[in-house]
Every structure is written in structure tokens, then in C-alpha cells.
Design a protein around this motif. Structure first.
Motif: not given
Length: 281
Positions: A47-52, A117-120, A142-144, A271-275
Motif C-alpha cells: 500500500p502506498a500509505d503504509a510505512p516504508a 525520508g525515513r524507512a525501516g 533509518v526507523a528500524a 511490525t512492532r516498531s511500526a506500531a
């Protein structure tokens, strides 16, 4: 010098890869991204709006490495499966030196192209080195960080190299045995067959991978999870675990596993990191 041993070998590996992409298990866009190191091939799914989430494969491989995992990943993330430059995928053959920031600048260009800008990051083996290098140099992007048998945390096992050379002298049977031992798979495994095909047609990198120092690892400000095989014939997994844990990471060492790992525990971590909001810019 080309990264392939012959033009015919290059064409064969590309043809096999393109065949794999015909059966990519989810809808996707195939994009060629201009970068300072040359064109970079990226498969975009989810999905385009999901975390990268950026995927970085291992040495001697390409994004087909992730095909079996893409359905589950694309349910939760906007997935960017990147063919690393200088590897047998569809990106440029450029191999920048590993002791500078050119890989980080290359990834900057890839992310900027997609407005990320920021991604796992989910990365394996040499891809783990590239992801670690980027996370150390660009922690804000880097998010995770989820790593699978990453290199760059300790010396490669010398015994494996010596054994591989000796077995290689025994012809096809010896090479098959060496590859099976390296990845921790049966000699009849499709993984072994693919690696033998690559080795026959592709020039692997020579020389050791730079090892990250403790000060550099201390700059990992994002959540980090790693999984490694206790029986990895190439990478010192005990040292990997010790050094990453000292830097605050969570590391699982899988008994009986080699360099090719089963399972998807890293998906739960991401998944936990995104949540938890770690992916929020």
C-alpha cells in the motif's frame, strides 16, 4: 572490469532473474532509479500509505531473494526491494569502495527518488553491511534495522575459505558440497543450485569487508534486531551477537542454522516498531 565472467553468463543470470520476476507474487512496480552510481532497479510493492521498508539482499544475489517473503511484508509495508549495485541483478555494475560514504549517498538517492525520508530496513549478509553503514551514517533516515547474518561485525571464518578452495579442486561435486556447507542447506536444495549458477558466471567481491568499530555501532539510535545461524560457516555469529548486543540490539542465535536462515521473526520486530511509532518521520 565487468562483474560477470562472460557476456553469455551475464545474459543467462539476467534471463533467470527476469523469469523470476514474471512470477512475483504480489502486484508491483518495477522502477529504474537514477543515482550517482548509475541506474538502480527497485521493485515496489504494498500500500502506498503504509510505512516504508527497504529490502537489501546478500552478495551474489538480487531481489528475487525476497520473493517468498514479499506477500507477508507487502501486507504491512510499502516495500522497496532494491537490487544492490555491483551485484547480479538489474542495477549498475558499479562497486564503490567500501571505506567511504558512497553507498550511503547511493541509498540517499534511491530514497529521495521515492520521496521517502525515513524507512525501516530488512537486510541479509552483505546487504546487512550496506544497511549498517547507512544506519551509522544516516541514523535519522533509518526507523528500524532488521539484520539477517550480517557481515561487518567480525572477521569472516578463514577455515571456510580454505575448505572451499580444497573442495573446489574436486570439480562439480566438491563445489556443490562447499556451497551447501556455506549456506547450511542440503546439496539438493534449489538455493545451492542457484548459488552454483551464480558462482559459475559472476565475479564475487574480493578482499575482506570492513568491520564496524564500537564507536560507529554506538551511533545506532534506532531499534535493531538481528538473527544469525549458530552454525554459519562464513560469519562468526557469536561475535556478531556479542557486538550488536553491546550496542543495544536484540539478537537471536538459531541453533543448527547456517548462513541461509528460515523463519520471519524479523517481521514481528518490524511490525512492532511500526506500531510503536518508530517509522514516524
Amino acid at each position: 572490469m565487468t562483474i560477470y565472467k562472460s557476456e553469455a553468463g551475464a545474459a543467462l543470470l539476467r534471463e533467470r532473474y527476469l523469469d523470476t520476476l514474471q512470477t512475483w507474487p504480489v502486484p508491483h512496480d518495477a522502477t529504474r532509479v537514477p543515482t550517482p552510481e548509475g541506474e538502480t532497479f527497485v521493485l515496489v510493492s504494498g500500500p502506498a500509505d503504509a510505512p516504508a521498508l527497504v529490502l537489501l539482499h546478500g552478495s551474489g544475489s538480487n531481489s528475487s531473494e525476497w520473493a517468498a517473503r514479499i506477500p507477508a511484508l507487502a501486507e504491512r509495508f510499502r516495500v522497496y526491494a532494491v537490487d544492490i549495485i555491483g551485484e547480479p541483478g538489474l542495477s549498475a555494475e558499479a562497486r564503490p569502495p567500501l571505506d567511504g560514504d558512497r553507498y550511503a549517498r547511493w541509498l540517499d538517492a534511491v530514497l529521495d527518488h521515492f520521496g521517502v525520508g525515513r524507512a525501516g530496513f530488512l537486510a541479509s549478509s552483505f546487504g546487512g553491511w550496506v544497511a549498517l553503514d547507512f544506519a551509522i551514517r544516516r541514523p535519522g533516515r533509518v526507523a528500524a534495522l532488521a539484520l539477517r547474518c550480517p557481515v561487518g561485525l567480525g572477521p569472516m571464518k578463514k577455515g571456510f575459505v580454505v575448505k572451499a578452495v580444497l573442495l573446489g579442486l574436486l570439480g562439480e561435486k566438491g563445489r556443490r558440497k562447499a556451497v551447501a556447507g556455506a549456506v547450511g542447506e542440503p546439496e539438493s536444495s534449489p538455493v545451492v543450485a542457484q548459488q552454483l549458477l551464480v558462482a559459475a558466471n559472476y565475479r564475487y567481491r574480493t578482499g575482506p569487508f570492513p568491520v564496524f568499530g564500537d564507536e560507529a555501532l554506538g551511533r545506532l539510535t534506532m531499534p535493531v534486531y538481528a538473527v544469525a545461524g549458530a552454525d554459519d560457516a562464513m560469519v562468526d555469529s557469536v561475535t556478531t551477537k556479542r557486538r550488536l548486543e553491546a550496542a543495544g540490539a536484540v539478537v537471536d542465535l538459531l541453533p543448527g542454522a547456517g548462513h541461509y536462515l528460515p523463519g520471519d521473526a524479523d517481521l514481528d520486530f518490524l511490525t512492532r516498531s511500526a506500531a510503536n511509532g518508530d517509522f514516524t518521520t
